[in-house]
Design a protein around this motif. Structure first.
Motif, PDB file in Angstrom:
ATOM      1  N   UNK A 215     -20.173  37.585 -53.278  1.00  0.00           N
ATOM      2  CA  UNK A 215     -21.618  37.414 -53.092  1.00  0.00           C
ATOM      3  C   UNK A 215     -22.045  37.974 -51.739  1.00  0.00           C
ATOM      4  N   UNK A 216     -21.231  37.732 -50.706  1.00  0.00           N
ATOM      5  CA  UNK A 216     -21.536  38.278 -49.371  1.00  0.00           C
ATOM      6  C   UNK A 216     -21.551  39.810 -49.423  1.00  0.00           C
ATOM      7  N   UNK A 217     -20.558  40.387 -50.062  1.00  0.00           N
ATOM      8  CA  UNK A 217     -20.465  41.842 -50.134  1.00  0.00           C
ATOM      9  C   UNK A 217     -21.629  42.440 -50.931  1.00  0.00           C
ATOM     10  N   UNK A 218     -22.007  41.793 -52.017  1.00  0.00           N
ATOM     11  CA  UNK A 218     -23.148  42.282 -52.802  1.00  0.00           C
ATOM     12  C   UNK A 218     -24.431  42.242 -51.976  1.00  0.00           C
ATOM     13  N   UNK A 219     -24.534  41.251 -51.100  1.00  0.00           N
ATOM     14  CA  UNK A 219     -25.751  41.109 -50.294  1.00  0.00           C
ATOM     15  C   UNK A 219     -25.747  41.994 -49.055  1.00  0.00           C
ATOM     16  N   UNK A 220     -24.602  42.123 -48.393  1.00  0.00           N
ATOM     17  CA  UNK A 220     -24.598  42.750 -47.068  1.00  0.00           C
ATOM     18  C   UNK A 220     -23.824  44.061 -46.971  1.00  0.00           C
ATOM     19  N   UNK A 221     -23.078  44.446 -47.990  1.00  0.00           N
ATOM     20  CA  UNK A 221     -22.321  45.693 -47.905  1.00  0.00           C
ATOM     21  C   UNK A 221     -23.265  46.894 -47.956  1.00  0.00           C
ATOM     22  N   UNK A 222     -22.838  47.996 -47.352  1.00  0.00           N
ATOM     23  CA  UNK A 222     -23.665  49.202 -47.315  1.00  0.00           C
ATOM     24  C   UNK A 222     -23.898  49.793 -48.698  1.00  0.00           C
ATOM     25  N   UNK A 223     -23.090  49.372 -49.687  1.00  0.00           N
ATOM     26  CA  UNK A 223     -23.256  49.911 -51.047  1.00  0.00           C
ATOM     27  C   UNK A 223     -24.652  49.629 -51.597  1.00  0.00           C
ATOM     28  N   UNK A 224     -25.288  48.560 -51.132  1.00  0.00           N
ATOM     29  CA  UNK A 224     -26.659  48.259 -51.573  1.00  0.00           C
ATOM     30  C   UNK A 224     -27.609  49.403 -51.236  1.00  0.00           C
ATOM     31  N   UNK A 225     -27.328  50.104 -50.146  1.00  0.00           N
ATOM     32  CA  UNK A 225     -28.188  51.218 -49.744  1.00  0.00           C
ATOM     33  C   UNK A 225     -27.683  52.543 -50.292  1.00  0.00           C
ATOM     34  N   UNK A 226     -26.354  52.731 -50.222  1.00  0.00           N
ATOM     35  CA  UNK A 226     -25.826  54.037 -50.600  1.00  0.00           C
ATOM     36  C   UNK A 226     -25.880  54.285 -52.105  1.00  0.00           C
ATOM     37  N   UNK A 227     -26.053  53.218 -52.911  1.00  0.00           N
ATOM     38  CA  UNK A 227     -26.161  53.424 -54.353  1.00  0.00           C
ATOM     39  C   UNK A 227     -27.416  54.218 -54.702  1.00  0.00           C
ATOM     40  N   UNK A 228     -28.357  54.303 -53.771  1.00  0.00           N
ATOM     41  CA  UNK A 228     -29.562  55.098 -53.996  1.00  0.00           C
ATOM     42  C   UNK A 228     -29.354  56.560 -53.623  1.00  0.00           C
ATOM     43  N   UNK A 229     -28.129  56.901 -53.193  1.00  0.00           N
ATOM     44  CA  UNK A 229     -27.836  58.271 -52.811  1.00  0.00           C
ATOM     45  C   UNK A 229     -27.522  59.145 -54.012  1.00  0.00           C
ATOM     46  N   UNK A 230     -26.783  60.213 -53.747  1.00  0.00           N
ATOM     47  CA  UNK A 230     -26.450  61.173 -54.796  1.00  0.00           C
ATOM     48  C   UNK A 230     -24.956  61.473 -54.775  1.00  0.00           C
ATOM     49  N   UNK A 231     -24.480  62.069 -55.863  1.00  0.00           N
ATOM     50  CA  UNK A 231     -23.124  62.598 -55.918  1.00  0.00           C
ATOM     51  C   UNK A 231     -22.052  61.585 -55.577  1.00  0.00           C
TER      52      UNK A 231
END
Length: 386
Positions: A215-231
């Motif tokens: 739950x901590x990782x889902x909330x605070x990991x950078x993946x929350x932002x980078x999933x909006x990236x590309x490739x």
């Protein structure tokens, strides 16, 4: 000697030892769930080969390359050779002894890291190495793998969590966010210790800690932002987020049922964490690990999503078979799990070969930088989070 070991091509044999354990471990896992050819000794080695022979060797090699000291390469060498002895069926203690010695050297690697940088993320990863070494000592002393496996789980979970904590610093979280993370890690450590005295209580604590950590990782990991990236950046984020979901699934089953002995629910928990969580991390980070460890570029391609989807769909089937008590569904889910991992290896090898050809012709391939996640974070305005 330092310069000699720093030549990337000399790391290939060490990586090959880990891959040999991976393939033998997959074979042992298929035998364990009823697929021929039948070889009882390989079935019992499934866990040790996957965790110690493969993952321990790869993590040890990655840490040795990062530290850059000749002696540190003894960690992946010993664990890799230990895996070979297990596969060859040499004795009953030689393989575990080499693996335990290699995990002990990994502790010395982290001791060196902590002397240079005693940051929370490094302490968490060092705690993971200590968990592995502790589990290996118990294994060498004759403790059943069904008990040792929780310590091995702690090794992998804490290693990955520490790496994610390191990268999350880029988001400048509030101090209490990190304190919550460290509190969860403390609860996981307490659960591991408790498994030796009160197994059912210990595994329930571990399960609750895994859920909170995910739950901590889902909330605070950078993946929350980078999933909006590309490739490649988005692919890594999808791997991470899907892995966190599996960590919640495995932790929830463990916390609810207190599974401390082998059985179908035990199988569901272990594979939710070791396959759903850990291999999602491996799939996502392979395009980063290969360039940094072996000095070879990896060309990203959208087809990476095929083996990722295959892994998750087959793991859903396997877990459903475990929970519902349907061995046939478990067997087929497990078979496709193994095929997804083999496909990942083949695709990665092909990507390395094609990236090297492209590099020779026109320079480094797009998206093969040192860390796509970090590049993605730097490309956006960073605001304090939490």
């Amino acid at each position: 000697m330092e310069d000699l070991l720093d030549i990337p091509r000399l790391r290939y044999p060490l990586m090959a030892l880990g891959m040999l354990s991976l393939l033998a471990g997959l074979w042992g896992g298929l035998i364990r769930i009823g697929w021929p050819p039948y070889a009882p000794q390989m079935a019992t080695l499934h866990g040790p080969l996957m965790v110690c022979g493969f993952l321990g060797t790869v993590i040890g090699l990655e840490r040795a390359v990062a530290l850059g000291r000749a002696w540190s390469y003894a960690a992946p060498l010993l664990t890799g050779l230990g895996g070979v002895l297990l596969i060859a069926g040499v004795g009953s203690w030689e393989g575990p002894m080499l693996i335990t010695a290699g995990s002990g050297i990994l502790l010395f690697i982290f001791a060196s890291v902590l002397r240079m940088q005693a940051q929370p993320f490094a302490i968490v990863m060092a705690a993971g190495a200590l968990s592995w070494f502790s589990g290996n000592v118990l294994w060498l002393a004759g403790t059943p793998v069904s008990t040792v496996v929780w310590w091995w789980m702690g090794f992998l979970v804490l290693t990955i969590a520490g790496e994610r904590l390191e990268l999350s610093r880029m988001l400048m979280h509030a101090p209490q966010v990190q304190r919550v993370f460290l509190g969860i890690v403390g609860a996981l450590a307490a659960g591991l210790v408790a498994t030796s005295m009160a197994p059912e209580v210990g595994v329930r604590v571990i399960g609750a800690a895994l859920v909170l950590l995910a739950a901590w990782l889902l909330r605070y990991d950078v993946a929350r932002r980078t999933v909006r990236g590309n490739g490649l950046t988005r692919f890594i984020a999808v791997c991470l987020i899907s892995g966190y979901v599996w960590l919640i699934a495995g932790g929830s089953l463990l916390a609810l049922y207190g599974i401390s002995s082998a059985g179908m629910l035990y199988d569901a928990v272990l594979h939710a964490v070791f396959v759903g969580f850990v291999f999602s991390m491996i799939f996502g980070h392979a395009p980063i690990i290969f360039p940094s460890v072996l000095g070879v570029p990896v060309a990203y391609r959208p087809s990476y999503y095929v083996h990722l989807a295959l892994l998750h769909v087959s793991l859903v089937a396997r877990t459903a078979g475990d929970v519902a008590g349907v061995p046939l569904l478990r067997r087929w889910g497990g078979l496709v799990n193994a095929l997804a991992i083999v496909l990942f290896l083949l695709v990665t090898i092909y990507s390395v070969v094609s990236a090297n050809r492209r590099t020779e012709a026109a320079g480094p391939p797009r998206g093969s930088g040192p860390h796509p996640e970090m590049d993605a974070i730097h490309s956006t305005a960073i605001q304090p989070d939490g």
